[in-house]
Design a protein around this motif. Sequence first.
Motif, PDB file in Angstrom:
ATOM      1  N   PRO A   1       9.224  -5.979  -3.378  1.00  9.87           N
ATOM      2  CA  PRO A   1       8.924  -4.701  -4.127  1.00  9.87           C
ATOM      3  C   PRO A   1       9.840  -4.473  -5.446  1.00  9.87           C
ATOM      4  O   PRO A   1      10.979  -4.898  -5.654  1.00  9.87           O
ATOM      5  CB  PRO A   1       9.112  -3.618  -3.143  1.00  9.87           C
TER       6      PRO A   1
ATOM      7  N   ARG B   1       2.559 -11.278  -5.943  1.00  9.98           N
ATOM      8  CA  ARG B   1       1.965 -10.409  -4.810  1.00  9.98           C
ATOM      9  C   ARG B   1       2.622  -9.069  -4.812  1.00  9.98           C
ATOM     10  O   ARG B   1       2.561  -8.403  -3.556  1.00  9.98           O
ATOM     11  CB  ARG B   1       1.933 -10.923  -3.554  1.00  9.98           C
TER      12      ARG B   1
ATOM     13  N   GLN C   1       3.614  -2.886 -13.250  1.00 12.59           N
ATOM     14  CA  GLN C   1       2.393  -3.361 -13.045  1.00 12.59           C
ATOM     15  C   GLN C   1       1.945  -4.593 -13.884  1.00 12.59           C
ATOM     16  O   GLN C   1       1.389  -5.638 -13.576  1.00 12.59           O
ATOM     17  CB  GLN C   1       1.085  -2.339 -13.206  1.00 12.59           C
TER      18      GLN C   1
ATOM     19  N   THR D   1       4.397  -5.381  -4.817  1.00 16.41           N
ATOM     20  CA  THR D   1       3.929  -4.045  -5.149  1.00 16.41           C
ATOM     21  C   THR D   1       5.168  -3.232  -5.642  1.00 16.41           C
ATOM     22  O   THR D   1       6.165  -3.531  -5.572  1.00 16.41           O
ATOM     23  CB  THR D   1       3.494  -3.018  -3.732  1.00 16.41           C
TER      24      THR D   1
ATOM     25  N   ARG E   1       7.751  -0.035  -5.550  1.00 13.36           N
ATOM     26  CA  ARG E   1       8.210   1.130  -4.543  1.00 13.36           C
ATOM     27  C   ARG E   1       9.112   2.091  -5.371  1.00 13.36           C
ATOM     28  O   ARG E   1       9.776   1.668  -6.223  1.00 13.36           O
ATOM     29  CB  ARG E   1       9.128   0.459  -3.520  1.00 13.36           C
TER      30      ARG E   1
END
Length: 341
Positions: free
Chosen positions: A221, A280, A271, A282, A284
């Motif tokens: 993350p 992969r 992003q 994300t 946080r």
Amino acid sequence: MKEKPIFERKNILITGGAGFVGSHLCDELIKHHKVICVDNFITGAEENINHLLKHPDFEFIRHDIATPLDLEALPELRPFKVAFQGLQEVYNLACPTSPKDYNAAPIETLLANSFGTKHVLDLAVKYRAKFLHVSTSAMYGEPLEDTPFPENYWGYVDPIGPRSAYYEGKRFAESLVVNYRKKYHLDGKIVRMFNTYGPRMRLTDGRMIPDFVKSALANEPLVMYGTPDDRSTYCYISDMIEGLLRMMQSSEAGPLNLGNPEPHRIVDVAQAIIKLTNSRATVRYEPHLPYTAKQGIPNIRLAKEKLGWFPVVPLADGLQRTVDYMRGSRALTLETIQAQT
Ligand code: NAD
């Protein structure tokens, strides 16, 4: 008539020359001048200047500027004939910069800006060299409103806050430069640099972009300390170097802001990095750390008017080049770890 330089290749001293910004400055200046790079490697790295070490017009001096430096006593500087040619320009960048670094070394940070800057200013006075001090947007503190910081804003900072070793050091250094200018008629200049990124930032230095790239490459993350609305500005390194060179060649004393005035949401940058790395991972969110601060936006009207300078590298291009570099540097780091185990 334009004044002719006395020496075809100037002698230029760069402190902090093995760091992220300093090493890019060395790369540019060596094209036309002789470069004396001083660094104690507290946060810099030999890899940043390895390619220059064999250059006949480049010399690296491992030295902590918090102690005085006698250039004429150093045998390795004989080819630079400092006693005869002196120094023509000094760029003062030596200072731990990432919050992780200056929190680990707060006293060293204060000393680099106080005794360190004094010793380098003394060299500039001795050789009547032009002196450019690289200060920071952090000396303005956190923005109280959304308007960009102009240079005549005095700032809003806690003199004993968790980041104070850095910004109080830098504020003191600015005052030193201004007072050396008055007392010794030194051609001393101050640039206030805003967030700058690019290749040669250390993957592990804790700054936002290297942190994001490191996590994205590891499919972990990307941790954002703040909220989805937090914004920051990002100036690509080649734009910043162009600004520093223009400032040195100008008749401006500053303080003068250099930075990219276009704010971007930090989450959008995260992003974009996830996309560029095919990760992969994300994003946080976590609460602000004691030493993370809301970033201000530079008002660069002065830089545009006085230097004809403004940033030209789009964020997408700069991020691509940075990710490409960091991908290689991560591979090397992993190789070293594997070789050691
Ligand atoms: P960096 O940490 O990569 O480079 C700093 C260099 O200074 C390192 O090589 C370090 O080893 C050296 N150094 C530190 N203390 C020293 C000492 N006492 N003696 C000799 N060398 C010493 O940081 P950077 O991002 O390249 O920043 C360079 C300068 O620009 C700093 O002064 C910093 O405050 C300023 N700045 C940078 C940014 C940015 O976004 N990169 C923003 C604002 C201001």
